[in-house]
Enzyme design. Structure first.
Site, PDB file in Angstrom:
ATOM      1  N   HIS A   1      29.394  -0.687 -68.659  1.00 17.22           N
ATOM      2  CA  HIS A   1      29.553  -1.415 -69.915  1.00 17.22           C
ATOM      3  C   HIS A   1      30.965  -1.255 -70.462  1.00 17.22           C
ATOM      4  O   HIS A   1      31.566  -2.213 -70.974  1.00 17.22           O
ATOM      5  CB  HIS A   1      28.511  -0.906 -70.914  1.00 17.22           C
TER       6      HIS A   1
ATOM      7  N   GLU B   1      33.196  -3.551 -68.576  1.00 15.67           N
ATOM      8  CA  GLU B   1      32.976  -4.936 -69.021  1.00 15.67           C
ATOM      9  C   GLU B   1      33.828  -5.262 -70.249  1.00 15.67           C
ATOM     10  O   GLU B   1      34.460  -6.315 -70.330  1.00 15.67           O
ATOM     11  CB  GLU B   1      31.499  -5.153 -69.328  1.00 15.67           C
ATOM     12  N   HIS B   2      33.853  -4.341 -71.206  1.00 20.39           N
ATOM     13  CA  HIS B   2      34.666  -4.546 -72.409  1.00 20.39           C
ATOM     14  C   HIS B   2      36.153  -4.652 -72.070  1.00 20.39           C
ATOM     15  O   HIS B   2      36.878  -5.456 -72.659  1.00 20.39           O
ATOM     16  CB  HIS B   2      34.460  -3.380 -73.380  1.00 20.39           C
TER      17      HIS B   2
ATOM     18  N   GLU C   1      29.229   0.370 -81.391  1.00 26.23           N
ATOM     19  CA  GLU C   1      28.125  -0.405 -80.814  1.00 26.23           C
ATOM     20  C   GLU C   1      26.905   0.499 -80.596  1.00 26.23           C
ATOM     21  O   GLU C   1      25.765   0.103 -80.861  1.00 26.23           O
ATOM     22  CB  GLU C   1      28.558  -1.049 -79.499  1.00 26.23           C
TER      23      GLU C   1
END
Length: 420
Positions: free
Chosen positions: A46, A49-50, A127
């Protein structure tokens, strides 16, 4: 419906032309999700991905990256799951080359600058905090943690605060190098596209290198009695996940499992929606779904209920599970569920981005693509005996689990009522 070929660097390339479409979608899926991670770098899929949105040589910062498709009204995003990470862009057909250039650029040429990594670390920590403050969402993570425990299948996709704080640039670069390989990627073009797109796509994505794909840990499942997990939080209502271990993506009864989930809680006229919400007034939202991973799966009912009526709600859900197990489902109810499935699939596959997702997801997971007609055929073949067999197989005490978030600390009280 589609055409599939293998590019020189091992990428599986799929095209789904739709002459009447007013859009074109490119989607890239890479078999690098949280189930591919090590414990000390949980969350790195993740995190990576960012980082693809933070700048390349051609588009040096986040603004330049986002402005590219914003200027032409494109839609775009990325996501990380347990099994894979995905990227997509949807544009007017005349901008498809721009979308392919943009997507190949951010995946293959991102700079991963140390300063940007540190800034994005703070974003991801927020997040994580956002999810922790959203019990309706967070209880899903707790459910999988209860099922799978301390192994990749049970870890959170976002990682933990501790792991996210420790992931460094070298680890991100190594993970990218080892996971983003041609044989581990699927690219799909759908919508109003040309007849011969293979060369153009290869030219854009030739930077994907061939090479060995890291092996994934096999999920282990061990359970001998009903289990519960209580996450104490002073909430206005209790959010719960109640369900059973079931079938993986390759199990022959996975379609029957999905149809059973629809009958139980997949529509507004489903058994649980009527009994728990309409008749008893216990919940605003209640739904049942089936999840099929590569090596595990489950059937799950989710609901938000009054803190004082949690036990009543749990018992009401279990009653419907037992009913499905003990009494054959009528032909009329089965037909309604099948018709619902068919209609929902037709609605779901109206757009180029949904078609791209439909095909690419099957390919990245199973290395095969069934057409909608083939899947509907499998659904239509399901009988009352099939549903009864599945219900009797899965609705067993040793497969039953409950995860909840609310003002409760003693899981033993809930385990006592987990009976089917």
């Amino acid at each position: 419906m589609y055409h599939k070929t293998i590019l020189k660097n091992g990428i599986r390339f799929i095209t789904i032309p739709i002459a009447s479409s007013k859009t074109a979608t490119i989607m890239v899926l890479v078999g690098a999700g949280s189930k591919c991670e090590k414990k000390e770098t949980n969350g790195i899929s993740h995190f990576l991905e960012h980082m693809f949105f933070k700048g390349t040589a051609a588009r040096p910062d986040a603004l330049a990256v986002s402005e590219t498709l914003d200027r032409v009204g494109g839609a775009y995003n990325a996501f990380t799951g347990k099994e894979y990470t995905g990227f997509w862009a949807k544009v007017s057909p005349e901008h498809l080359d721009l979308a392919m250039d943009w997507l190949s650029d951010i995946i293959l040429h991102s700079k991963f600058e140390s300063a940007e990594i540190e800034k994005e670390r703070g974003v991801i920590l927020q997040e994580i905090n956002m999810v922790l403050d959203a019990p309706m969402r967070y209880v899903e993570d707790l459910w999988e943690n209860l099922l799978y425990g301390d192994q990749p299948a049970g870890w959170d996709i976002l990682g933990t605060r501790e792991t996210v704080k420790q992931i460094d640039r070298k680890e991100i670069l190594n993970y990218f190098k080892n996971s983003y390989r041609g044989e581990n990627a699927v690219i799909c073009l759908a919508g109003k596209i040309g007849e011969k797109e293979e060369k153009r796509v290869y030219d854009f994505f030739r930077g994907f290198r061939k090479g060995e794909i890291p092996a994934k840990r096999i999920t282990k499942e061990v359970q001998t009695k009903p289990e519960a997990l209580c996450h104490f939080k002073e909430t206005d209502q209790t959010h719960l996940c109640l369900g059973v271990r079931a079938y993986d993506l390759f199990h022959p009864d996975r379609y029957a499992l999905g149809l059973l989930a629809t009958i139980l809680g997949g529509m507004m006229s489903s058994r649980l929606f009527i009994s728990v919400r309409e008749k008893k007034g216990l919940a605003y939202y209640i739904r049942t779904s089936a999840e099929n991973y590569l090596d595990s799966g489950y059937l799950l009912t989710q609901a938000g209920v009054d803190n004082k009526k949690v036990f009543e709600a749990v018992k009401a859900i279990l009653k419907e599970y037992k009913k499905a197990k003990d009494q054959k489902i009528s032909a009329k109810e089965i037909k309604k569920a099948k018709d619902n499935f068919r209609g929902a699939m037709n609605l779901h596959l109206e757009t180029s981005d949904e078609l791209a997702s439909y095909a690419a997801t099957q390919e990245i997971l199973k290395k095969e693509i069934l057409t909608p007609e083939e899947i509907i055929g499998k659904i239509e073949a399901i009988t009352a005996d099939d549903l009864a067999r599945v219900a009797n197989d899965i609705f067993q005490p040793a497969k039953l689990n409950l995860a909840l978030i609310g003002p409760f600390k003693e899981k033993e009280k809930f385990e006592k009522i987990l009976e089917i």
